[in-house]
Enzyme design. Structure first.
Site, PDB file in Angstrom:
ATOM      1  N   ASP A  53      45.202  -2.555  33.469  1.00 52.82           N
ATOM      2  CA  ASP A  53      46.068  -3.612  34.202  1.00 52.82           C
ATOM      3  C   ASP A  53      47.061  -5.390  33.851  1.00 52.82           C
ATOM      4  O   ASP A  53      46.224  -5.340  32.703  1.00 52.82           O
ATOM      5  CB  ASP A  53      46.464  -4.028  35.846  1.00 52.82           C
ATOM      6  CG  ASP A  53      45.235  -5.203  36.201  1.00 52.82           C
ATOM      7  OD1 ASP A  53      44.496  -4.346  36.327  1.00 52.82           O
ATOM      8  OD2 ASP A  53      45.899  -6.058  36.363  1.00 52.82           O
ATOM      9  N   ASP A 100      47.759  -7.636  35.653  1.00 58.13           N
ATOM     10  CA  ASP A 100      48.004  -8.534  36.478  1.00 58.13           C
ATOM     11  C   ASP A 100      49.706  -8.233  37.061  1.00 58.13           C
ATOM     12  O   ASP A 100      50.219  -7.466  36.854  1.00 58.13           O
ATOM     13  CB  ASP A 100      47.161 -10.051  35.904  1.00 58.13           C
ATOM     14  CG  ASP A 100      47.124 -10.729  37.049  1.00 58.13           C
ATOM     15  OD1 ASP A 100      47.104 -10.239  37.773  1.00 58.13           O
ATOM     16  OD2 ASP A 100      47.672 -11.841  37.241  1.00 58.13           O
TER      17      ASP A 100
HETATM   18  N1  LIG Z   1      44.324  -8.441  37.444  1.00 59.34           N
HETATM   19  C1  LIG Z   1      43.171  -8.575  37.799  1.00 59.34           C
HETATM   20  N2  LIG Z   1      43.055  -9.849  38.848  1.00 59.34           N
HETATM   21  C2  LIG Z   1      41.610  -9.968  39.488  1.00 59.34           C
HETATM   22  N3  LIG Z   1      40.804  -9.122  39.088  1.00 59.34           N
HETATM   23  C3  LIG Z   1      40.991  -7.564  38.581  1.00 59.34           C
HETATM   24  N4  LIG Z   1      40.959  -7.169  37.943  1.00 59.34           N
HETATM   25  C4  LIG Z   1      40.969  -5.741  37.433  1.00 59.34           C
HETATM   26  N5  LIG Z   1      42.326  -6.257  37.882  1.00 59.34           N
HETATM   27  C5  LIG Z   1      42.877  -7.560  37.712  1.00 59.34           C
END
Ligand SMILES: Nc1ncnc2[nH]cnc12
Ligand SMILES: CSC[C@H]1O[C@H](OP(=O)(O)O)[C@H](O)[C@@H]1O
Length: 301
Positions: free
Chosen positions: A219, A221
């Site tokens: 992703d 974030d």
């Molecule tokens: N955006 C994110 N923040 C923290 N841990 C994660 N693991 C996968 N995506 C994450």
């Protein structure tokens, strides 16, 4: 399952993270679930064998059913159990958010630095209660391991880039970050974000195990305007493909890894902890020394 006679001394371990709960494409040889001086590991350790006869120890970081949140993972027991059975090298997989446009979903990343944003609630050292040691942690990952992994990047195919020399910020979680935090971490030079790099990397360092995390992007974030903010659903939508690629990459690097281990290429970290202990010999707590015998026998008495 106890086929003890088929088990060699297993020197390579894999820690599976979110979405990577088993290595069931390989043949299971043995299961162990040792009680360490720091409690039980988060899952059974499964010794698996590939078609060439190479064996690795597999451990699921959050438990086989993902029962431990990142703050609850019994990292001291996990690393201690692996060290006790003879593991010298750990490849740790982790699902991460990307803080950079160029690190796309399903890309792989080899971090070489960590920024610690955990909150001090995770036990993060074996050296407490009467035996004090301060380890060098300038380079938290093993550069030779990173090099071996990077040399096999082409097996991931043209659609998956393996980035290296990146910085991972490890947050406490379990909530994902606020948008302000996500922007802040970008401004600090962080490239990827997870909740698992610490204390795992620190403990491996204290146990004198060569350690490299292989991060798999799921992703963006919440910093990127044209993307939805991270949710578990978004993460899960990329996990299966990432797990498949993780298994492929591991299969490719295993022969080179084994060779490097057999040639003693990771020997230089052995003995470092003896020199890192600052507590005067006659002042060391005997109970703690006894616990430390489990991971570093003969070092402190
Ligand atoms: N955006 C994110 N923040 C923290 N841990 C994660 N693991 C996968 N995506 C994450
Ligand atoms: C399921 S999203 C957050 C979760 O995913 C990562 O786990 P792991 O590093 O074990 O793959 C991240 O660190 C969080 O624990």
């Amino acid at each position: 399952m106890d086929l003890m006679d088929k088990t060699k001394s297993v020197k390579i371990a894999v820690i599976g993270g979110s979405g990577l709960y088993n290595f069931d494409h390989l043949t299971p040889i043995k299961e162990i679930y040792p009680e360490t001086p720091w409690g039980y590991p988060s899952s059974k350790i499964i010794i698996v064998e590939d078609s060439r006869g190479s064996q690795i120890a597999f451990l699921s970081r959050h438990g086989a059913g993902h029962q431990y949140n990142p703050s609850e993972v019994p990292s001291r027991a996990n690393i201690a159990a692996l060290k006790h059975i003879g593991v010298e090298v750990i490849i740790a997989f982790s699902a991460v958010g990307s803080l950079r446009e160029e690190i796309k979903h399903q890309d792989f990343v080899l971090p070489d630095q960590i920024v610690d944003r955990t909150k001090g609630i995770r036990p993060s050292t074996y050296f407490e209660g009467g035996v004090v040691a301060h380890t060098t942690f300038a380079d938290p990952f093993n550069p030779l391991l990173a090099e071996i992994i990077y040399s096999h990047r082409h097996c991931l195919g043209a659609n998956v880039t393996l980035h290296r020399n990146k910085t991972v910020v490890c947050i406490e979680g379990p909530a994902f970050s606020t948008r302000a935090e996500s922007h802040l971490y970008r401004s600090w030079g962080c490239d990827i974000i997870n909740m698992s790099a610490l204390p795992e990397a620190k403990l491996a360092n204290e146990a004198e195990i060569a350690y490299q995390m292989i991060c798999m992007s799921t992703d963006y974030d919440c910093w990127k305007q044209d993307e939805v903010s991270v949710t578990v659903e978004v993460v899960i939508s990329n996990l299966n493909k990432n797990a498949e690629n993780a298994k492929k990459l591991l299969g490719e690097i295993l022969p080179d890894l084994e060779k490097a281990v057999e040639e003693g290429k990771f020997e230089e970290i052995k003995g470092v902890m003896k020199a890192s202990c600052i507590t005067r010999k006659d002042a060391r707590n005997e109970e703690v020394i006894k616990k430390l015998e489990y991971i570093l026998p003969g070092y402190f008495n």
